[in-house]
Design a protein around this motif. Structure first.
Motif, PDB file in Angstrom:
ATOM      1  N   GLY A  61      -3.953  -1.553  -6.711  1.00  0.00           N
ATOM      2  CA  GLY A  61      -3.424  -0.282  -7.184  1.00  0.00           C
ATOM      3  C   GLY A  61      -3.170   0.638  -6.013  1.00  0.00           C
ATOM      4  N   MET A  62      -1.989   1.252  -6.004  1.00  0.00           N
ATOM      5  CA  MET A  62      -1.609   2.170  -4.929  1.00  0.00           C
ATOM      6  C   MET A  62      -1.045   3.439  -5.546  1.00  0.00           C
ATOM      7  SD  MET A  62       0.361  -0.510  -2.439  1.00  0.00           S
ATOM      8  CE  MET A  62       1.460  -1.025  -3.743  1.00  0.00           C
ATOM      9  N   ARG A  63      -1.167   4.521  -4.820  1.00  0.00           N
ATOM     10  CA  ARG A  63      -0.594   5.799  -5.261  1.00  0.00           C
ATOM     11  C   ARG A  63       0.585   6.141  -4.367  1.00  0.00           C
ATOM     12  NH1 ARG A  63      -4.801   9.327  -7.180  1.00  0.00           N
ATOM     13  NH2 ARG A  63      -4.310   8.133  -9.040  1.00  0.00           N
ATOM     14  N   LEU A  64       1.700   6.452  -5.013  1.00  0.00           N
ATOM     15  CA  LEU A  64       2.895   6.881  -4.303  1.00  0.00           C
ATOM     16  C   LEU A  64       2.737   8.334  -3.881  1.00  0.00           C
ATOM     17  CD1 LEU A  64       3.745   4.447  -6.206  1.00  0.00           C
ATOM     18  CD2 LEU A  64       6.024   5.375  -6.036  1.00  0.00           C
ATOM     19  N   PRO A  65       3.500   8.786  -2.901  1.00  0.00           N
ATOM     20  CA  PRO A  65       3.395  10.175  -2.447  1.00  0.00           C
ATOM     21  C   PRO A  65       3.601  11.203  -3.567  1.00  0.00           C
ATOM     22  CG  PRO A  65       4.693   8.901  -0.899  1.00  0.00           C
ATOM     23  CD  PRO A  65       4.437   8.015  -2.083  1.00  0.00           C
ATOM     24  N   ASP A  66       4.387  10.851  -4.594  1.00  0.00           N
ATOM     25  CA  ASP A  66       4.637  11.794  -5.689  1.00  0.00           C
ATOM     26  C   ASP A  66       3.527  11.800  -6.737  1.00  0.00           C
ATOM     27  OD1 ASP A  66       5.030   9.485  -7.204  1.00  0.00           O
ATOM     28  OD2 ASP A  66       7.182   9.793  -7.465  1.00  0.00           O
ATOM     29  N   ARG A 119       2.429   9.160  -8.542  1.00  0.00           N
ATOM     30  CA  ARG A 119       2.482   8.050  -9.497  1.00  0.00           C
ATOM     31  C   ARG A 119       1.681   6.864  -8.955  1.00  0.00           C
ATOM     32  NH1 ARG A 119       8.011   6.085 -10.111  1.00  0.00           N
ATOM     33  NH2 ARG A 119       8.242   6.905  -8.016  1.00  0.00           N
ATOM     34  N   ASP A 120       1.060   6.129  -9.860  1.00  0.00           N
ATOM     35  CA  ASP A 120       0.314   4.932  -9.493  1.00  0.00           C
ATOM     36  C   ASP A 120       1.178   3.698  -9.699  1.00  0.00           C
ATOM     37  OD1 ASP A 120      -1.793   6.593  -8.931  1.00  0.00           O
ATOM     38  OD2 ASP A 120      -2.865   6.166 -10.799  1.00  0.00           O
ATOM     39  N   PHE A 121       0.973   2.720  -8.850  1.00  0.00           N
ATOM     40  CA  PHE A 121       1.766   1.503  -8.831  1.00  0.00           C
ATOM     41  C   PHE A 121       0.778   0.340  -8.775  1.00  0.00           C
ATOM     42  CE2 PHE A 121       4.177  -1.798  -6.696  1.00  0.00           C
ATOM     43  CZ  PHE A 121       5.464  -1.658  -7.203  1.00  0.00           C
ATOM     44  N   TRP A 122       0.878  -0.610  -9.694  1.00  0.00           N
ATOM     45  CA  TRP A 122      -0.073  -1.704  -9.802  1.00  0.00           C
ATOM     46  C   TRP A 122       0.622  -3.051  -9.675  1.00  0.00           C
ATOM     47  CZ3 TRP A 122      -5.220  -0.616 -10.183  1.00  0.00           C
ATOM     48  CH2 TRP A 122      -5.543   0.715 -10.479  1.00  0.00           C
ATOM     49  N   SER A 123      -0.068  -3.995  -9.062  1.00  0.00           N
ATOM     50  CA  SER A 123       0.425  -5.371  -9.001  1.00  0.00           C
ATOM     51  C   SER A 123      -0.743  -6.321  -9.206  1.00  0.00           C
ATOM     52  CB  SER A 123       1.132  -5.650  -7.668  1.00  0.00           C
ATOM     53  OG  SER A 123       0.241  -5.521  -6.588  1.00  0.00           O
ATOM     54  N   THR A 124      -0.410  -7.492  -9.704  1.00  0.00           N
ATOM     55  CA  THR A 124      -1.428  -8.514  -9.957  1.00  0.00           C
ATOM     56  C   THR A 124      -0.826  -9.883  -9.681  1.00  0.00           C
ATOM     57  OG1 THR A 124      -3.103  -9.280 -11.533  1.00  0.00           O
ATOM     58  CG2 THR A 124      -0.901  -8.882 -12.428  1.00  0.00           C
ATOM     59  N   GLY A 125      -1.690 -10.855  -9.596  1.00  0.00           N
ATOM     60  CA  GLY A 125      -1.224 -12.218  -9.408  1.00  0.00           C
ATOM     61  C   GLY A 125      -2.386 -13.183  -9.425  1.00  0.00           C
ATOM     62  N   THR A 172      -1.141   5.299  -0.718  1.00  0.00           N
ATOM     63  CA  THR A 172      -2.593   5.306  -0.505  1.00  0.00           C
ATOM     64  C   THR A 172      -3.250   4.302  -1.448  1.00  0.00           C
ATOM     65  OG1 THR A 172      -2.849   7.158  -2.029  1.00  0.00           O
ATOM     66  CG2 THR A 172      -2.677   7.698   0.303  1.00  0.00           C
ATOM     67  N   ALA A 173      -4.374   3.777  -1.026  1.00  0.00           N
ATOM     68  CA  ALA A 173      -5.077   2.757  -1.784  1.00  0.00           C
ATOM     69  C   ALA A 173      -5.862   3.365  -2.942  1.00  0.00           C
ATOM     70  CB  ALA A 173      -6.031   1.999  -0.858  1.00  0.00           C
ATOM     71  N   ILE A 193      -7.778  -5.285   2.991  1.00  0.00           N
ATOM     72  CA  ILE A 193      -6.456  -5.209   2.356  1.00  0.00           C
ATOM     73  C   ILE A 193      -6.122  -3.755   2.017  1.00  0.00           C
ATOM     74  CG2 ILE A 193      -5.038  -5.898   0.386  1.00  0.00           C
ATOM     75  CD1 ILE A 193      -6.857  -8.425   0.193  1.00  0.00           C
ATOM     76  N   ALA A 194      -7.103  -3.036   1.503  1.00  0.00           N
ATOM     77  CA  ALA A 194      -6.888  -1.639   1.099  1.00  0.00           C
ATOM     78  C   ALA A 194      -6.485  -0.754   2.275  1.00  0.00           C
ATOM     79  CB  ALA A 194      -8.147  -1.084   0.437  1.00  0.00           C
ATOM     80  N   ARG A 195      -6.764  -1.199   3.482  1.00  0.00           N
ATOM     81  CA  ARG A 195      -6.471  -0.386   4.667  1.00  0.00           C
ATOM     82  C   ARG A 195      -5.061  -0.616   5.217  1.00  0.00           C
ATOM     83  NH1 ARG A 195     -11.589  -0.985   8.493  1.00  0.00           N
ATOM     84  NH2 ARG A 195     -10.285   0.357   9.806  1.00  0.00           N
TER      85      ARG A 195
END
Length: 170
Positions: A65-70, A72-78, A48-49, A38-40
């Motif tokens: 968790g993913m990192r945006l080009p700028d 910032r980190d972006f997280w999701s859960t479920g 980026t993962a 999934i991380a790939r």
């Protein structure tokens, strides 16, 4: 082949995407359930993962968790609601913090009337020696949010196709 439709009936905003992959169904399903795989591929092309944790059982949680080009980190859960090996995944999708706590979309500066929880259903079918995958993402606010989510899924699924090809090449 890629087909995407967007449904924006009042109270029912969803993306339905169908993709055909030249890969066996069990491999496509594994790419959706193995955190290392999934991380790939998960996320738009420029992301980026960071972290991909999966407790693959009904009632189990995931944290991505993913990192945006700028930077910032972006997280999701479920929570996985239904798992039928090789056939179907049904899970909730929520914005989160790094600890996996659900946060509103506004925590990421997103506008629109986002619910705290969305629903994703992914179906896998054998088709012409490969796999036909149908993804339904329900609950996304209409307008720019829906367009951005569609673009994100299309980029992710392009990355998934490339990963599947790489895995089959050996």
């Amino acid at each position: 082949m890629a087909e995407t439709s967007i449904i924006t009936e009042p109270g029912k905003q969803e993306i339905i995407t169908t993709r055909e992959f030249d890969a066996p169904r069990d491999l496509v399903f594994r790419a959706w359930t193995d955190p290392e795989l999934i991380a790939r591929w998960w996320g738009p092309a420029s992301f980026t993962a960071l972290v991909f944790r999966v407790d693959l059982r009904e009632g189990g949680r995931y944290l991505f968790g993913m990192r945006l080009p700028d930077g910032r980190d972006f997280w999701s859960t479920g929570v996985y609601r239904e798992i039928v090996a090789g056939e179907r995944l049904v899970f909730t999708d929520s914005f989160a913090d790094a600890e996996g706590n659900v946060v509103p979309a506004s925590a990421y500066g997103m506008s629109g009337d986002w619910p705290l929880e969305l629903l994703v259903t992914v179906m896998f079918e054998e088709h012409d020696g490969g796999t036909k995958m149908t993804l339904r993402h329900e609950g996304i606010p209409a307008g720019e949010s829906l367009d951005m989510t569609e673009a994100g899924w299309n980029e992710s699924l392009d990355r998934l196709a490339a990963l599947l090809n790489e895995l089959q090449q050996g």
